[in-house]
Design a protein around this motif. Sequence first.
Motif: not given
Length: 220
Positions: A209-212, A142-145, A71-76, A217-219
């Motif tokens: 799935x995207x929200x999961x 390592x971070x999967x980012x 995933x990206x490190x944020x949802x954008x 990142x939302x928090x």
Amino acid sequence: MATNDSISTLKKKISTIDASDLNPLKLVPPKVSDRPSDQMPSSESDNQQPNQPVTSNSSEGQNQETSGKQTWNQAKANVFIDISNNDELVTATREAMNSWNKTGAFTFKETTNKNKANIVVQQVEDNTTSAAGVTTTSYNPLTNHILKAQVKLNTYYLQNENYDYSYQRVVNTAEHELGHAIGLQHTNTASVMYPAGSYYSIQEQDINAARDLYKSAYAA
């Protein structure tokens, strides 16, 4: 047997050696960063260094499962549409971005500066593959980012009358590839992430799935 002259020479050489050169603790461990990197290895390797990004390839039109949860490190993410002389494909890409934006699960923002883009969308015309679209992501192991992503939309299928792709199916393909670009995997049900045909637009399960994926990142 060494002569006195050779022993004397050896002693001089030994005296010039810096003892610190023999100290294994002098080695510097590799550093890891989530900042974008220009390195895009062509394949993942078992010998991959921990501070080097690896790549993952996902294709629409091929029944394959993507692995991991990158995933990206944020949802954008910023998107640069690197397409010229193809208004239909540009419009379809923008419509796909807007469709994802309306879900609230992830936000794509178009940029006119390629250097500031997280995702680059391009067109190709390739009859050597069965994929109408392919997405390559580079990520930190390592971070999967995800560090960067490249989406390629294949006009050989998408704009070839022999394959009968409607405009909506072209948009669905772009939505599918953008789904891969944010880390979504293939599904076996009615979903934009179904791996063949581009018959489905974004569905509720795709949004969930995207929200999961991005709940942390939302928090933040």
